[in-house]
Design an enzyme around this catalytic site. Structure first.
Site, short mmCIF file in Angstrom:
data_model
loop_
_atom_site.label_atom_id
_atom_site.label_comp_id
_atom_site.label_asym_id
_atom_site.label_seq_id
_atom_site.Cartn_x
_atom_site.Cartn_y
_atom_site.Cartn_z
N GLY A 223 4.68 25.77 3.45
CA GLY A 223 5.59 25.30 2.42
C GLY A 223 6.94 25.98 2.44
O GLY A 223 7.87 25.51 1.80
N CYS B 60 -4.28 -6.45 -0.05
CA CYS B 60 -3.40 -6.90 1.03
C CYS B 60 -3.60 -8.40 1.27
O CYS B 60 -4.73 -8.88 1.36
CB CYS B 60 -3.72 -6.12 2.30
SG CYS B 60 -2.85 -6.73 3.75
N CYS C 112 -5.11 -8.66 5.22
CA CYS C 112 -6.41 -8.11 5.60
C CYS C 112 -7.33 -7.90 4.41
O CYS C 112 -8.49 -7.53 4.58
CB CYS C 112 -6.25 -6.81 6.38
SG CYS C 112 -5.82 -5.39 5.36
N CYS D 88 -0.27 -4.64 3.69
CA CYS D 88 -0.38 -3.21 3.99
C CYS D 88 0.93 -2.73 4.59
O CYS D 88 1.51 -3.38 5.46
CB CYS D 88 -1.47 -2.97 5.02
SG CYS D 88 -3.12 -3.27 4.44
N CYS E 1 -3.72 -2.46 9.08
CA CYS E 1 -3.89 -3.87 8.75
C CYS E 1 -4.42 -4.65 9.97
O CYS E 1 -5.36 -5.42 9.89
CB CYS E 1 -2.55 -4.44 8.29
SG CYS E 1 -2.68 -5.96 7.36
#
Lengths: 286, 256
Positions: free
Chosen positions: A29, A237, A240, A262, A268
């Site tokens: 970080g 979606c 899909c 997606c 997808c």
């Protein structure tokens, strides 16, 4: 064989970047300064990510590039071709087959594995930037763990919108220490930051590299009475039928027609190849 | 009784020029100390040295911390000093926009201090912010407005609320009424006096306005060219000034 050194950058530069990466991994970080090079593409196109990828790639790697989830947009295509040409590495669009994935603004839906590296392109690495413009001051705030200001932003969101309206670049606290901007990924992806893969973040213009080692805890900041919510569009979606993926809204005509698909194209396509069909998938769509 | 703040021989030079020289005094809990003097007399330099915003060249600033008793704030580590700045100390700037975040709503400005010391409950933070806005006479329906939409007096009151919300023990004020018109000044002074008394605050008030110290301060310190020329109880100094400069200062006040 090209006339470029492997992966465009010279070996000394790659060594310098690798040192920054190692330092970043050692202090999860923390934003490590590095001497960012001029790349043959404009700032904002992923020069930070490209440099980190160049320092990470080996000739045996298989490389994938994602731009907002998609493999076939300008940014993804040009960076993929850049490394095909300068490094001669194999490329793929399959998440599972790639060993190094450079991404802009998404984490793949498919869970990554321990032998993969995810490289992020970061426009502004400093999560406190828009609250405290002085870099000298934000560095001090990181050093002394003075992160009250980050919550002021979330407070402002709630007071203005009734909920935390920050929906991308949602700040996380890494291992109880550094507050980090996970690059502009949607907050839907934030839980996926806790990943078996190595995650490297490169900001070219701002000359910073930071990193998340595998299985590092990255907790999204929130309030006790307004907990973190990784929201997404309440649809499945259209192609899909996946109900668990992050969706793009696509306008289909000028009469209000639209569909949700997606954002992760590989996810997808894989699902459609496996026979899944959404509401709006025509026979020829697959 | 241990003094809350004990200042010993604080000197700050700007190259060859003197900011303030050899200032020493004790401030006891609940006491308000006024520092007066003309422009350039070193008042603000002194205040900044005491509040840890400037490092004096010599001297000691010993603060009676809650945890470890008297400590010299100048030899403290920076994290400790900044922690004091967030908890036990408050600093009211002359210009409210120096002390406020102008892009953040009034509630966020007051809440920032709470969040800086670990408050993570939105409802509680907001309740406290509204409560404090009420105490400084800002209506609760202005809580989501930005300070840019406030008048000068309101900004100053907001700054005071933001500083006092964490319950500091020592408040540094740099010309808190500067730049406000007289009726607003009067209300602000009234408000400050009430808050100082109710919360039992200690304060150091820097000003060039003798009326302000007459109302707020128990003790007075008169500065000229970086030196303290006279100290004493406020009424005593103002009613019976001994030093030539103090006499000049007192006689310069316009009478209406």
């Amino acid at each position: 064989m090209s006339d470029y050194n492997f992966a465009y950058l010279d070996e000394q530069t790659k060594r310098m970047i690798r040192r920054a990466i190692l330092k970043g991994l050692a202090i999860p970080g923390y934003q490590v300064p590095f001497a960012s090079r001029e790349m043959p593409m404009p700032y904002g196109w992923g020069t930070g990510g490209v440099q980190v990828s160049a320092a990470t790639l080996t000739p045996g790697d298989r490389f994938k590039v994602i731009d907002q989830g998609a493999d076939d947009t300008t940014n993804a295509v040009s960076i993929r071709r850049f490394f095909e040409r300068t490094a001669g590495v194999a490329t793929t669009t399959r998440t599972g087959e790639a060993t190094v994935i450079q991404t802009r603004h998404r984490i793949p839906e498919e869970r990554l594995s321990e032998d993969q590296i995810l490289v992020y392109q970061v426009p502004i690495p400093e999560p406190l930037r828009f609250l405290e413009p002085r870099e000298s001051e934000t560095r001090k705030m990181h050093a002394l763990e003075e992160y009250g200001l980050m919550h002021v932003k979330l407070y402002e969101d709630i007071s203005r919108h009734g909920h935390i309206a920050t929906s991308y670049a949602y700040p996380v606290k890494v291992e109880e220490r550094y507050v980090m901007d996970p690059s502009p990924i949607p907050k839907f992806d934030n839980p996926k930051l806790d990943s078996p893969a190595i995650q490297l973040f490169g900001a070219g213009r701002e000359q910073r590299i930071y990193a998340l080692p595998p299985y590092t805890r990255a907790v999204s900041l929130d309030f006790e009475d307004h907990p973190f919510d990784p929201s997404k569009a309440p649809h499945a979606c259209g192609l899909c039928g996946a109900a668990d993926s992050y969706l793009d809204e696509v306008i289909t005509d000028d009469a209000g027609g639209r569909m949700f698909v997606c954002s992760d194209t590989d996810y997808c396509e894989t699902r459609r190849a496996a026979g899944h069909r959404g509401d709006m998938a025509g026979e020829d769509a697959a | 009784m241990t003094p809350l703040l004990s200042v010993r021989d604080v000197t700050k030079r700007y190259g060859a020029r003197i900011g303030c020289a050899g200032v020493s005094f004790d401030l006891y809990p609940g006491e308000v100390m006024g520092v007066v003097g003309e422009s350039g007399s070193g008042k603000t330099t002194l205040l900044n040295c005491l509040a840890g915003q400037l490092a004096p060249d010599t001297g000691e600033v010993i603060f009676d911390t809650r945890a470890d008793g008297p400590r010299d704030t100048l030899t403290m580590s920076e994290p400790e000093r900044r922690m004091l700045g967030r908890t036990d100390w408050a600093f009211v700037h002359q210009h409210a926009r120096d002390g406020l975040r102008m892009g953040v709503s009034a509630g966020g400005n007051v809440g920032e201090r709470l969040m800086a010391v670990g408050a993570r409950h939105y409802g509680d933070i907001r309740t406290q912010a509204v409560d404090w806005l009420g105490r400084v006479e800002i209506a609760a329906d202005r809580v989501d407005d930005r300070p840019t939409a406030f008048s000068g007096g309101m900004q100053q009151r907001l700054q005071i609320a933001r500083n006092l919300v964490i319950g500091p023990r020592l408040v540094f004020m740099d010309e808190p009424t500067g730049g406000l018109d007289v009726s607003v000044q009067a209300r602000l002074l009234d408000l400050l006096r009430g808050l100082v008394r109710d919360m039992g605050l200690s304060a150091i008030v820097v000003t060039h306005d003798l009326a302000v110290v007459r109302l707020l301060a128990h003790r007075l310190m008169v500065m000229k060219d970086g030196d303290v020329v006279e100290t004493g109880l406020t009424d005593q100094v103002l009613d019976d000034p001994q030093h030539g400069y103090t006499q000049l200062l007192v006689s310069s006040v316009l009478q209406v």
